[in-house]
Motif scaffolding. Structure first.
Motif, PDB file in Angstrom:
ATOM      1  N   TRP A 184       0.861  -1.186   0.000  1.00  0.00           N
ATOM      2  CA  TRP A 184       0.000   0.000   0.000  1.00  0.00           C
ATOM      3  C   TRP A 184       0.888   1.223   0.000  1.00  0.00           C
ATOM      4  N   SER A 185       0.301   2.393  -0.128  1.00  0.00           N
ATOM      5  CA  SER A 185       1.071   3.616  -0.352  1.00  0.00           C
ATOM      6  C   SER A 185       1.031   4.535   0.873  1.00  0.00           C
ATOM      7  N   PRO A 186       1.988   4.396   1.780  1.00  0.00           N
ATOM      8  CA  PRO A 186       1.991   5.249   2.980  1.00  0.00           C
ATOM      9  C   PRO A 186       2.407   6.686   2.658  1.00  0.00           C
ATOM     10  N   ARG A 187       2.001   7.620   3.538  1.00  0.00           N
ATOM     11  CA  ARG A 187       2.481   8.997   3.419  1.00  0.00           C
ATOM     12  C   ARG A 187       3.412   9.362   4.567  1.00  0.00           C
ATOM     13  N   VAL A 188       3.752   8.374   5.372  1.00  0.00           N
ATOM     14  CA  VAL A 188       4.782   8.588   6.387  1.00  0.00           C
ATOM     15  C   VAL A 188       5.606   7.300   6.465  1.00  0.00           C
ATOM     16  N   PHE A 206       1.107  20.006  -1.936  1.00  0.00           N
ATOM     17  CA  PHE A 206       0.436  18.924  -1.204  1.00  0.00           C
ATOM     18  C   PHE A 206       1.418  17.790  -0.901  1.00  0.00           C
ATOM     19  N   ASN A 207       2.134  17.370  -1.930  1.00  0.00           N
ATOM     20  CA  ASN A 207       3.050  16.241  -1.724  1.00  0.00           C
ATOM     21  C   ASN A 207       4.260  16.622  -0.858  1.00  0.00           C
ATOM     22  N   GLN A 208       4.692  17.878  -0.953  1.00  0.00           N
ATOM     23  CA  GLN A 208       5.790  18.329  -0.073  1.00  0.00           C
ATOM     24  C   GLN A 208       5.357  18.265   1.396  1.00  0.00           C
ATOM     25  N   VAL A 210       6.300   2.247  -1.269  1.00  0.00           N
ATOM     26  CA  VAL A 210       6.443   3.186  -2.386  1.00  0.00           C
ATOM     27  C   VAL A 210       5.172   4.023  -2.491  1.00  0.00           C
ATOM     28  N   HIS A 211       5.327   5.323  -2.654  1.00  0.00           N
ATOM     29  CA  HIS A 211       4.158   6.175  -2.901  1.00  0.00           C
ATOM     30  C   HIS A 211       4.416   7.030  -4.139  1.00  0.00           C
ATOM     31  N   GLN A 212       3.671   6.741  -5.174  1.00  0.00           N
ATOM     32  CA  GLN A 212       3.844   7.468  -6.440  1.00  0.00           C
ATOM     33  C   GLN A 212       3.063   8.781  -6.411  1.00  0.00           C
ATOM     34  N   MET A 213       3.543   9.760  -7.160  1.00  0.00           N
ATOM     35  CA  MET A 213       2.937  11.100  -7.122  1.00  0.00           C
ATOM     36  C   MET A 213       2.809  11.703  -8.517  1.00  0.00           C
ATOM     37  N   ALA A 214       1.562  11.978  -8.899  1.00  0.00           N
ATOM     38  CA  ALA A 214       1.336  12.774 -10.113  1.00  0.00           C
ATOM     39  C   ALA A 214       1.566  14.250  -9.807  1.00  0.00           C
ATOM     40  N   GLY A 215       1.434  14.603  -8.554  1.00  0.00           N
ATOM     41  CA  GLY A 215       1.520  16.005  -8.138  1.00  0.00           C
ATOM     42  C   GLY A 215       2.945  16.526  -8.090  1.00  0.00           C
ATOM     43  N   ILE A 216       3.442  16.877  -9.271  1.00  0.00           N
ATOM     44  CA  ILE A 216       4.790  17.444  -9.394  1.00  0.00           C
ATOM     45  C   ILE A 216       4.739  18.623 -10.358  1.00  0.00           C
ATOM     46  N   LYS A 262      -9.453  -0.171  -1.132  1.00  0.00           N
ATOM     47  CA  LYS A 262     -10.698  -0.320  -1.908  1.00  0.00           C
ATOM     48  C   LYS A 262     -10.401  -0.342  -3.408  1.00  0.00           C
ATOM     49  N   ARG A 263     -11.144  -1.147  -4.130  1.00  0.00           N
ATOM     50  CA  ARG A 263     -11.032  -1.187  -5.585  1.00  0.00           C
ATOM     51  C   ARG A 263     -12.402  -1.417  -6.209  1.00  0.00           C
ATOM     52  N   LEU A 264     -12.511  -1.098  -7.512  1.00  0.00           N
ATOM     53  CA  LEU A 264     -13.712  -1.449  -8.265  1.00  0.00           C
ATOM     54  C   LEU A 264     -13.858  -2.966  -8.258  1.00  0.00           C
TER      55      LEU A 264
HETATM   56  C1  FMN Z   1       0.437   7.594 -11.201  1.00  0.00           C
HETATM   57  C2  FMN Z   1       0.022   7.821  -9.763  1.00  0.00           C
HETATM   58  C3  FMN Z   1      -0.050   9.107  -9.273  1.00  0.00           C
HETATM   59  C4  FMN Z   1      -0.358   9.345  -7.922  1.00  0.00           C
HETATM   60  N1  FMN Z   1      -0.313  10.625  -7.439  1.00  0.00           N
HETATM   61  C5  FMN Z   1      -0.414  10.843  -6.120  1.00  0.00           C
HETATM   62  C6  FMN Z   1      -0.121  12.132  -5.587  1.00  0.00           C
HETATM   63  O1  FMN Z   1       0.258  13.096  -6.289  1.00  0.00           O
HETATM   64  N2  FMN Z   1      -0.227  12.301  -4.239  1.00  0.00           N
HETATM   65  C7  FMN Z   1      -0.596  11.285  -3.396  1.00  0.00           C
HETATM   66  O2  FMN Z   1      -0.641  11.509  -2.187  1.00  0.00           O
HETATM   67  N3  FMN Z   1      -0.862  10.042  -3.882  1.00  0.00           N
HETATM   68  C8  FMN Z   1      -0.767   9.784  -5.214  1.00  0.00           C
HETATM   69  N4  FMN Z   1      -0.959   8.502  -5.729  1.00  0.00           N
HETATM   70  C9  FMN Z   1      -1.282   7.388  -4.824  1.00  0.00           C
HETATM   71  C10 FMN Z   1      -2.681   6.820  -5.068  1.00  0.00           C
HETATM   72  O3  FMN Z   1      -3.637   7.707  -4.546  1.00  0.00           O
HETATM   73  C11 FMN Z   1      -2.787   5.424  -4.426  1.00  0.00           C
HETATM   74  O4  FMN Z   1      -1.918   4.550  -5.089  1.00  0.00           O
HETATM   75  C12 FMN Z   1      -4.220   4.873  -4.535  1.00  0.00           C
HETATM   76  O5  FMN Z   1      -5.081   5.624  -3.700  1.00  0.00           O
HETATM   77  C13 FMN Z   1      -4.319   3.410  -4.142  1.00  0.00           C
HETATM   78  O6  FMN Z   1      -3.824   3.208  -2.851  1.00  0.00           O
HETATM   79  P1  FMN Z   1      -2.764   2.045  -2.538  1.00  0.00           P
HETATM   80  O7  FMN Z   1      -1.574   2.306  -3.430  1.00  0.00           O
HETATM   81  O8  FMN Z   1      -2.443   2.228  -1.070  1.00  0.00           O
HETATM   82  O9  FMN Z   1      -3.425   0.745  -2.839  1.00  0.00           O
HETATM   83  C14 FMN Z   1      -0.674   8.248  -7.057  1.00  0.00           C
HETATM   84  C15 FMN Z   1      -0.609   6.952  -7.583  1.00  0.00           C
HETATM   85  C16 FMN Z   1      -0.262   6.721  -8.897  1.00  0.00           C
HETATM   86  C17 FMN Z   1      -0.166   5.301  -9.408  1.00  0.00           C
END
Ligand code: FMN
Length: 201
Positions: free
Chosen positions: A24-28, A80-82, A133-139, A186-188
């Motif tokens: 999953w994608s942590p923010r901390v 936001f991401n910073q 790993v947490h990916q970010m479109a917000g750049i 959660k997912r579809l």
């Molecule tokens: C391409 C992409 C861009 C994303 N951009 C952001 C972002 O800018 N900021 C953020 O907090 N999370 C971002 N996320 C994280 C998603 O919100 C997260 O992967 C999604 O809610 C599913 O949660 P999970 O990865 O914990 O299963 C991004 C994920 C992906 C794949």
């Protein structure tokens, strides 16, 4: 396959690999460092992703916390991401080459698709060694392209934050803390995105 304990519930309708369930994608993140060797391992996993005509359009800029490159990447994230990504031990930027490798100038229409495959490999490898790993479109993509001197035919697509699981959610503001502490991913449902026949709204 043996079940491992997940930090968040992933209610699968069919059995899947544990690394896919536990990710999953942590923010901390925890303060545990990530080594250069570990970064190289993640890049190596990405390296072996498939790509259209094996063109491997992905390009990565990476930096370890404490380095100048890390700070320069951090400065390219949006506000936001910073707000949360500062606990990441590694930051990187993903870019892709927009044209094919044959000097024709033709667009590589599958470059973004292949960058996604690259990241899929990175995510899976990271999970296997306990790195989140947490990916970010917000750049600021234009800023990042200029800052890291990418040529014209490249697009900076995403930022990525890496760290070990186990960070303290109390370090996040109230809203992000609430999201961080959600217990279930959660997912579809499959019938909402996969059709054994015509597309169905
Ligand atoms: C391409 C992409 C861009 C994303 N951009 C952001 C972002 O800018 N900021 C953020 O907090 N999370 C971002 N996320 C994280 C998603 O919100 C997260 O992967 C999604 O809610 C599913 O949660 P999970 O990865 O914990 O299963 C991004 C994920 C992906 C794949």
């Amino acid at each position: 396959m043996e079940e491992v304990e997940t930090q968040k519930k992933t209610p699968t309708d069919h059995p899947i690999l544990n690394v896919l369930k536990t990710r999953w994608s942590p923010r901390v993140f925890s303060p545990q460092p990530i080594t250069e060797q570990q970064v190289k391992k993640l890049l190596e996993a990405g390296r072996w992703a498939p790509s259209s005509y094996n063109m491997q359009p992905w390009r990565v800029i990476w930096g370890i916390k404490g380095s100048e490159t890390y700070d320069r990447i951090f400065d390219c994230l949006n506000e936001f991401n910073q707000g949360w990504a500062h606990s990441a031990q590694v930051l990187w930027l993903n870019a892709y080459k927009t044209d094919t490798n044959d000097d024709s100038g033709d667009e590589n229409k599958h470059a973004l698709h292949d960058l996604g495959l690259f990241m899929g490999n990175v995510l899976t490898q990271a999970e296997d060694i306990g790195i989140a790993v947490h990916q970010m479109a917000g750049i600021g993509a234009t800023k990042a392209k200029k800052e890291f001197k990418f040529p014209e035919n490249y697009v900076v697509a995403t930022g990525v934050a890496f760290g070990h699981y186990g960070g303290n959610p109390e370090k996040l503001d109230d809203e992000l803390q609430e999201q961080e502490l959600k217990t279930e991913r959660k997912r579809l449902k499959q019938q909402e995105f996969a059709f054994n026949g015509n597309f169905d709204n």
